[in-house]
Design an enzyme around this catalytic site. Sequence first.
Site, PDB file in Angstrom:
ATOM      1  N   GLU A 100      -5.921  -1.233 -34.890  1.00 23.20           N
ATOM      2  CA  GLU A 100      -5.151  -0.032 -35.183  1.00 23.20           C
ATOM      3  C   GLU A 100      -3.694  -0.383 -35.454  1.00 23.20           C
ATOM      4  O   GLU A 100      -3.174  -1.379 -34.951  1.00 23.20           O
ATOM      5  CB  GLU A 100      -5.233   0.919 -33.988  1.00 23.20           C
ATOM      6  CG  GLU A 100      -6.655   1.405 -33.778  1.00 23.20           C
ATOM      7  CD  GLU A 100      -6.805   2.331 -32.581  1.00 23.20           C
ATOM      8  OE1 GLU A 100      -7.693   3.177 -32.639  1.00 23.20           O
ATOM      9  OE2 GLU A 100      -6.046   2.202 -31.610  1.00 23.20           O
ATOM     10  N   CYS A 341       2.040   3.869 -26.950  1.00 23.89           N
ATOM     11  CA  CYS A 341       1.958   2.526 -26.400  1.00 23.89           C
ATOM     12  C   CYS A 341       0.842   2.396 -25.385  1.00 23.89           C
ATOM     13  O   CYS A 341       0.655   3.259 -24.544  1.00 23.89           O
ATOM     14  CB  CYS A 341       3.233   2.202 -25.641  1.00 23.89           C
ATOM     15  SG  CYS A 341       4.636   2.395 -26.636  1.00 23.89           S
TER      16      CYS A 341
END
Length: 353
Positions: A100, A341
């Site tokens: 990703e 994150c």
Amino acid sequence: MNKHSNIQMQVHDLQISSLLPEEICETLELKQSFRGKQIFSWIHKGINTFHDMSNIPKTLRELLAERFSAPQSITLDTVQKDPDGTIKIALGLSDGNSVEAVLLEDVKGRRTACISSQVGCAMGCLFCRTGTMGLIRNLSASEIIEQYIILNTEFGPVSHIVFMGMGEPLANLDAVRRAIEVFRHPDGSYISKRKMTISTCGLTPQIISLAQEGPHVRMALSLTSARAELRDYLMPISKRYPLHEVKEALRLYQEAFSKRITLEYVLLKGINDADRDVKALRRFADGLQVVINLIPFNPGANLDFQEPSARDLEKMAGKIEDAGLAVTKRFRKGRSIDGACGQLATSLKKRSP
Ligand code: SAH
Ligand code: SF4
């Protein structure tokens, strides 16, 4: 290594997107150096087929298609958009794995590509979802470079690059170095070193190697705790490269490249937010020029920590400031699409090869 993975390696090695203009000329035995530059420039503009390289003679386009099959080795599989503007993409690799990448826009209009360097990660930090995958494999330089090319061509110009997606970039340093060299090239994306950041869990020998041999891009250390005992627990790599050695490596890096180093601090409620944590942080920062980036823990599947509230985050930021350190808070971006994150993780072999 079995026969199949050998072939796979050769396919990766032969990807054109990681070659510099002069290497394109060499590989294709081209005498005119400007052709290498033209081809390089098309690739980094995100062209999909060699056929569309309109200023390249037909015979050369055919040669390119024969030698490399396609300008890109990875495919854009899915796109997810968060209402806050964050875009997360899943990319299919030629062996059926996927990674990703995320595009973030900040208030100043900086558009930052957050790119992956590995499928999974071997470091096993307890608070990180990518860490739960283990390491599947390193990405090739092409696979790293193409994440940026795809974001830049599909979603508009990207100004900054951070190696903060899946994986530990310094555990795949050769490919990351090559990617940086290609990103910087004036005939391609032409991104300055100051606009690129490597984020690491603290691999000391590689930080030293970067200090000595470059490239000198911005450096971020995922610290999360400056208390040795707690960091050893949260980030097992800390037992191998203890904090005082990491600090010494960062000092060397700062001597070579005088920009501020970012210390990323994932705030885990009730774990690393007490006064003694701030004191330890203050001690670690002593003698370095740093800014603390406070990141609220993003909960993910099977991660047993508590998310701090906005108030907790403010409180910790205040304490860090009171200790005399510069602090920034990371916005909670991309939450609805798991694009924040530590939330990047892919299931394996989703696609058939
Ligand atoms: N492996 C590198 C880069 C990828 S991780 C590194 O560790 O620096 C990118 C950032 O996400 C790191 O700063 C890491 O501490 C942070 N992170 C990991 N898991 C997180 C989580 N669950 N919530 C918030 N941040 C996380
Ligand atoms: Fe790997 Fe970074 Fe996640 Fe740690 S925080 S497991 S080093 S990706």
